[in-house]
Design a protein around this motif. Structure first.
Motif, PDB file in Angstrom:
ATOM      1  N   MET A   1     -63.854  15.248  -4.912  1.00 31.06           N
ATOM      2  CA  MET A   1     -63.324  15.433  -3.557  1.00 31.06           C
ATOM      3  C   MET A   1     -61.950  16.099  -3.636  1.00 31.06           C
ATOM      4  O   MET A   1     -61.083  15.661  -4.393  1.00 31.06           O
ATOM      5  CB  MET A   1     -63.214  14.084  -2.839  1.00 31.06           C
ATOM      6  CG  MET A   1     -62.728  14.169  -1.416  1.00 31.06           C
ATOM      7  SD  MET A   1     -62.736  12.550  -0.636  1.00 31.06           S
ATOM      8  CE  MET A   1     -62.088  12.989   0.972  1.00 31.06           C
ATOM      9  N   ALA A   2     -61.744  17.143  -2.869  1.00 29.15           N
ATOM     10  CA  ALA A   2     -60.480  17.872  -2.891  1.00 29.15           C
ATOM     11  C   ALA A   2     -59.369  17.054  -2.256  1.00 29.15           C
ATOM     12  O   ALA A   2     -59.601  16.205  -1.393  1.00 29.15           O
ATOM     13  CB  ALA A   2     -60.634  19.201  -2.150  1.00 29.15           C
ATOM     14  N   MET A   3     -58.133  17.316  -2.699  1.00 30.07           N
ATOM     15  CA  MET A   3     -56.965  16.667  -2.119  1.00 30.07           C
ATOM     16  C   MET A   3     -56.554  17.435  -0.867  1.00 30.07           C
ATOM     17  O   MET A   3     -56.267  18.628  -0.917  1.00 30.07           O
ATOM     18  CB  MET A   3     -55.823  16.662  -3.143  1.00 30.07           C
ATOM     19  CG  MET A   3     -54.571  15.945  -2.660  1.00 30.07           C
ATOM     20  SD  MET A   3     -54.853  14.195  -2.349  1.00 30.07           S
ATOM     21  CE  MET A   3     -55.374  13.672  -3.976  1.00 30.07           C
ATOM     22  N   GLY A   4     -56.543  16.737   0.254  1.00 33.97           N
ATOM     23  CA  GLY A   4     -56.230  17.393   1.516  1.00 33.97           C
ATOM     24  C   GLY A   4     -54.743  17.529   1.746  1.00 33.97           C
ATOM     25  O   GLY A   4     -53.936  16.754   1.223  1.00 33.97           O
ATOM     26  N   ILE A   5     -54.374  18.509   2.555  1.00 36.53           N
ATOM     27  CA  ILE A   5     -52.958  18.726   2.862  1.00 36.53           C
ATOM     28  C   ILE A   5     -52.374  17.551   3.616  1.00 36.53           C
ATOM     29  O   ILE A   5     -51.192  17.219   3.481  1.00 36.53           O
ATOM     30  CB  ILE A   5     -52.770  20.051   3.652  1.00 36.53           C
ATOM     31  CG1 ILE A   5     -51.283  20.441   3.700  1.00 36.53           C
ATOM     32  CG2 ILE A   5     -53.354  19.939   5.045  1.00 36.53           C
ATOM     33  CD1 ILE A   5     -50.720  20.760   2.339  1.00 36.53           C
ATOM     34  N   ASP A   6     -53.216  16.851   4.393  1.00 37.46           N
ATOM     35  CA  ASP A   6     -52.732  15.666   5.107  1.00 37.46           C
ATOM     36  C   ASP A   6     -52.372  14.552   4.133  1.00 37.46           C
ATOM     37  O   ASP A   6     -51.424  13.792   4.379  1.00 37.46           O
ATOM     38  CB  ASP A   6     -53.794  15.167   6.091  1.00 37.46           C
ATOM     39  CG  ASP A   6     -53.955  16.108   7.285  1.00 37.46           C
ATOM     40  OD1 ASP A   6     -53.002  16.891   7.550  1.00 37.46           O
ATOM     41  OD2 ASP A   6     -55.010  16.061   7.931  1.00 37.46           O
ATOM     42  N   ASP A   7     -53.139  14.450   3.044  1.00 39.31           N
ATOM     43  CA  ASP A   7     -52.808  13.451   2.025  1.00 39.31           C
ATOM     44  C   ASP A   7     -51.437  13.740   1.418  1.00 39.31           C
ATOM     45  O   ASP A   7     -50.614  12.836   1.251  1.00 39.31           O
ATOM     46  CB  ASP A   7     -53.861  13.460   0.917  1.00 39.31           C
ATOM     47  CG  ASP A   7     -55.221  12.965   1.405  1.00 39.31           C
ATOM     48  OD1 ASP A   7     -55.252  11.973   2.141  1.00 39.31           O
ATOM     49  OD2 ASP A   7     -56.231  13.591   1.035  1.00 39.31           O
ATOM     50  N   GLY A  10     -48.692  12.852   3.687  1.00 43.39           N
ATOM     51  CA  GLY A  10     -48.482  11.406   3.720  1.00 43.39           C
ATOM     52  C   GLY A  10     -47.691  10.909   2.522  1.00 43.39           C
ATOM     53  O   GLY A  10     -46.835  10.027   2.648  1.00 43.39           O
ATOM     54  N   TYR A  11     -47.979  11.477   1.351  1.00 45.81           N
ATOM     55  CA  TYR A  11     -47.228  11.089   0.163  1.00 45.81           C
ATOM     56  C   TYR A  11     -45.739  11.412   0.334  1.00 45.81           C
ATOM     57  O   TYR A  11     -44.862  10.629  -0.045  1.00 45.81           O
ATOM     58  CB  TYR A  11     -47.754  11.820  -1.071  1.00 45.81           C
ATOM     59  CG  TYR A  11     -49.199  11.533  -1.413  1.00 45.81           C
ATOM     60  CD1 TYR A  11     -49.799  10.316  -1.071  1.00 45.81           C
ATOM     61  CD2 TYR A  11     -49.970  12.491  -2.070  1.00 45.81           C
ATOM     62  CE1 TYR A  11     -51.120  10.069  -1.389  1.00 45.81           C
ATOM     63  CE2 TYR A  11     -51.290  12.246  -2.389  1.00 45.81           C
ATOM     64  CZ  TYR A  11     -51.869  11.035  -2.040  1.00 45.81           C
ATOM     65  OH  TYR A  11     -53.183  10.790  -2.357  1.00 45.81           O
ATOM     66  N   SER A  12     -45.468  12.578   0.906  1.00 46.01           N
ATOM     67  CA  SER A  12     -44.077  12.979   1.115  1.00 46.01           C
ATOM     68  C   SER A  12     -43.372  12.055   2.106  1.00 46.01           C
ATOM     69  O   SER A  12     -42.212  11.677   1.912  1.00 46.01           O
ATOM     70  CB  SER A  12     -44.023  14.430   1.620  1.00 46.01           C
ATOM     71  OG  SER A  12     -42.702  14.821   1.897  1.00 46.01           O
ATOM     72  N   SER A  19     -36.138   2.162   2.653  1.00 44.46           N
ATOM     73  CA  SER A  19     -35.307   1.860   1.487  1.00 44.46           C
ATOM     74  C   SER A  19     -35.787   2.599   0.239  1.00 44.46           C
ATOM     75  O   SER A  19     -34.998   2.847  -0.680  1.00 44.46           O
ATOM     76  CB  SER A  19     -35.303   0.353   1.228  1.00 44.46           C
ATOM     77  OG  SER A  19     -36.617  -0.119   0.986  1.00 44.46           O
ATOM     78  N   ALA A  20     -37.074   2.956   0.202  1.00 45.15           N
ATOM     79  CA  ALA A  20     -37.591   3.683  -0.967  1.00 45.15           C
ATOM     80  C   ALA A  20     -36.939   5.048  -1.092  1.00 45.15           C
ATOM     81  O   ALA A  20     -36.786   5.572  -2.201  1.00 45.15           O
ATOM     82  CB  ALA A  20     -39.098   3.831  -0.863  1.00 45.15           C
ATOM     83  N   ALA A  21     -36.575   5.645   0.056  1.00 43.14           N
ATOM     84  CA  ALA A  21     -36.002   6.990   0.024  1.00 43.14           C
ATOM     85  C   ALA A  21     -34.719   7.028  -0.796  1.00 43.14           C
ATOM     86  O   ALA A  21     -34.511   7.939  -1.607  1.00 43.14           O
ATOM     87  CB  ALA A  21     -35.733   7.478   1.439  1.00 43.14           C
ATOM     88  N   ARG A  22     -33.855   6.022  -0.593  1.00 40.70           N
ATOM     89  CA  ARG A  22     -32.591   5.999  -1.333  1.00 40.70           C
ATOM     90  C   ARG A  22     -32.839   5.913  -2.836  1.00 40.70           C
ATOM     91  O   ARG A  22     -32.260   6.683  -3.617  1.00 40.70           O
ATOM     92  CB  ARG A  22     -31.728   4.823  -0.876  1.00 40.70           C
ATOM     93  CG  ARG A  22     -30.412   4.713  -1.651  1.00 40.70           C
ATOM     94  CD  ARG A  22     -29.599   3.500  -1.203  1.00 40.70           C
ATOM     95  NE  ARG A  22     -28.377   3.395  -1.974  1.00 40.70           N
ATOM     96  CZ  ARG A  22     -28.284   2.839  -3.183  1.00 40.70           C
ATOM     97  NH1 ARG A  22     -29.385   2.360  -3.762  1.00 40.70           N
ATOM     98  NH2 ARG A  22     -27.133   2.784  -3.822  1.00 40.70           N
ATOM     99  N   ALA A  23     -33.722   5.004  -3.253  1.00 45.32           N
ATOM    100  CA  ALA A  23     -34.006   4.843  -4.678  1.00 45.32           C
ATOM    101  C   ALA A  23     -34.619   6.116  -5.256  1.00 45.32           C
ATOM    102  O   ALA A  23     -34.259   6.551  -6.365  1.00 45.32           O
ATOM    103  CB  ALA A  23     -34.936   3.659  -4.899  1.00 45.32           C
ATOM    104  N   ASN A  24     -35.532   6.732  -4.518  1.00 44.49           N
ATOM    105  CA  ASN A  24     -36.177   7.949  -5.000  1.00 44.49           C
ATOM    106  C   ASN A  24     -35.192   9.095  -5.133  1.00 44.49           C
ATOM    107  O   ASN A  24     -35.234   9.876  -6.090  1.00 44.49           O
ATOM    108  CB  ASN A  24     -37.325   8.347  -4.076  1.00 44.49           C
ATOM    109  CG  ASN A  24     -38.509   7.396  -4.183  1.00 44.49           C
ATOM    110  OD1 ASN A  24     -38.698   6.748  -5.200  1.00 44.49           O
ATOM    111  ND2 ASN A  24     -39.303   7.325  -3.120  1.00 44.49           N
ATOM    112  N   HIS A  25     -34.293   9.219  -4.173  1.00 42.45           N
ATOM    113  CA  HIS A  25     -33.321  10.316  -4.212  1.00 42.45           C
ATOM    114  C   HIS A  25     -32.303  10.119  -5.334  1.00 42.45           C
ATOM    115  O   HIS A  25     -31.916  11.085  -6.016  1.00 42.45           O
ATOM    116  CB  HIS A  25     -32.620  10.442  -2.866  1.00 42.45           C
ATOM    117  CG  HIS A  25     -33.530  10.921  -1.783  1.00 42.45           C
ATOM    118  ND1 HIS A  25     -33.245  10.762  -0.438  1.00 42.45           N
ATOM    119  CD2 HIS A  25     -34.728  11.548  -1.831  1.00 42.45           C
ATOM    120  CE1 HIS A  25     -34.235  11.275   0.284  1.00 42.45           C
ATOM    121  NE2 HIS A  25     -35.147  11.748  -0.552  1.00 42.45           N
TER     122      HIS A  25
END
Length: 497
Positions: A1-7, A10-12, A19-25
């Motif tokens: 199954m192909a990975m869709g652009i919507d997927d 969503g990951y982004s 709070s995950a954004a701060r740790a990721n950055h």
């Protein structure tokens, strides 16, 4: 199954949410700027791995394999030079790695052509021939390959055959040697297809080896058949010094050999120098000397190395279900010297391997070992530890693969060989730190040395070379049993480059 652009979208969104954004950055800033390992290095984890050990062997200067795949050779020679230095009371010593490098290239070339002759009817795309043909004369190797070379060609000090540009940076030399070997393989297989007899094919191979010798000699210089050697012994042990100067070695591996020791004229000159020194003239090094004139590499090995390279057993720890413990394995088409046996390994549980290693270091002998050096390695400070490289914290996910699966799926290959020169035992006598002598020069690790914690050793060390005297009865018996023969691509440990 192909990975869709919507997927992907969503990951982004999740990556940049809450709070995950701060740790990721923060993690991204550190990794993009400094690289994954530096960004993941834990100051707490490295602080726990102190470079002090309850048992430590005093070794010579750090060696440097430079841009070559000779780690297995350096590690092997480092284990032997320790024994030589302490037997003969030398401040420092280094064997010629280039000497064995020459003969390894030459012998691997011959072994490759012999393997070609043994598989003339194999299709070139068969798994067997592809494995034989993949690395006909590469730099990598194993302890048993080292043993094969020493038994046949002996050893020489570095002064007798120093490094060359092509030993320090072997890519071009190896590339064209490999091309020539492939050309010879094509010719042998073509001759066979056209009906040439095996006796004639072997005569052709013998002629081919003259070209191989010439390529090796032009690249590295011809190795010495005889050489002179002079070494000064340490002060403070006159009895041993006298023995070193005037007698043949009495170590485990010594054999009769003429020792052209210090001459009467040299002794008289030494006496005169001592008198001059007492009269206030410039100081002259008056330490006693070992002097050899015209000694052969085999005589040098037998005389000065106080151990027999044949008195060791290769222990592996491979917990795959298809590799039962206390089994002796042998790998087809694996030798570097055609007339010797193929590489063999005795597979044992990790606690057996670990105990043998501790016992050998406690008795005052270093250990050759193979491992996956890319796993959880901090080169700058010299650490091998999951607690030191917290990629799980950096990426927010675990990287847990057990040793059996890591080997079976090729994630934990043995890609490097080094030397164990110390161990720290906790209050219960269990090793929690290992001192490791590397061959990457003094600029990596702590003056060339690394420390590995106990967990890393158990998971990523796959092979150690142990003297027979430190093996338990069950392991020794297994090592002497009839081997189970494996195809050349089947996993025991892996390539050691």
């Amino acid at each position: 199954m192909a990975m869709g652009i919507d997927d992907v979208r969503g990951y982004s969104e999740n990556y940049n949410m809450g709070s995950a954004a701060r740790a990721n950055h923060v993690a991204a800033n550190a990794a993009v700027k400094n690289g994954v390992i530096k960004a993941a290095t834990s100051y707490e984890g490295t602080r726990e791995l102190t470079h002090d050990f309850s048992i430590e062997l005093k070794q010579g200067s750090i060696t440097d394999q430079q841009r070559s795949g000779r780690c297995w050779m350096f590690a092997s020679l480092n284990t032997l030079r320790y024994e030589l230095m302490h037997r003969w009371k030398l401040e420092d010593f280094e064997f010629s790695e280039t000497y064995l490098f020459f003969w390894d290239k030459f012998e691997k070339s011959n072994a490759y052509l012999e393997n070609v002759l043994a598989t003339l009817d194999e299709p070139t795309d068969s798994r067997t021939f592809e494995t034989i043909n993949a690395y006909p004369a590469d730099d990598g190797g194993w302890w048993q390959m080292f043993v094969n070379l020493v038994n046949k060609y002996g050893l020489v000090p570095k002064s007798a055959y120093p490094e060359s540009q092509n030993s320090k940076d072997s890519d071009a030399f190896t590339q064209y040697l490999t091309t020539k070997l492939h050309q010879f393989a094509i010719q042998l297989r073509d001759h066979h297809e056209n009906g040439m007899a095996m006796s004639e094919l072997r005569e052709s191979k013998k002629r081919y080896m003259e070209d191989i010798y010439r390529i090796c000699a032009i690249s590295l210089g011809e190795p010495p058949a005889k050489f002179d050697w002079r070494a000064r012994v340490k002060d403070g042990d006159d009895d041993k010094n006298d023995e070193s100067e005037n007698k043949s070695g009495s170590g485990k591996n010594s054999k009769d050999s003429k020792n052209n020791a210090t001459s009467d004229a040299e002794a008289e000159k030494s006496k005169e120098n001592a008198e001059k020194s007492e009269q206030g003239e410039p100081g002259i090094d008056e330490r006693k000397q070992i002097v050899e004139h015209g000694i052969t590499p085999l005589d040098f090995y037998h005389k000065y190395v106080p151990v027999d390279v044949n008195d060791f057993v290769t222990l592996c720890n491979n917990p795959m279900r298809s590799r039962p413990f206390y089994t002796h394995f042998q790998l087809k088409y694996s030798t570097n010297v055609a007339e010797t046996g193929n590489l063999d390994f005795t597979n044992v549980p990790i606690d057996v391997l670990r105990k043998a290693a501790v016992d050998q270091v406690k008795a005052g002998h270093p250990i050759w070992f193979a491992c996956d050096c890319m796993q959880y390695c901090v080169r700058d400070g010299g650490y091998f530890s999951k607690n030191a490289v917290r990629v799980d914290e950096l990426f927010g996910t675990d990287f847990d693969i057990d040793k059996a699966n890591g080997l079976e799926y090729g994630d934990y290959p043995s890609n490097h060989a080094m030397t164990i020169t110390g161990v720290n035992l906790d209050e219960n006598g269990k090793p929690n730190r290992w001192k490791i002598e590397n061959s990457w020069g003094k600029s990596t690790g702590t003056d060339g040395y690394y420390v590995a914690d106990g967990e890393w050793f158990d998971q990523f060390v796959t092979e150690v070379i142990i003297r027979k005297e430190f093996l338990d009865d069950r392991t020794l018996k297994a090592s002497q049993s009839e081997p189970v023969v494996l195809d050349p691509w089947q996993t025991i440990s892996a390539r050691s480059d």
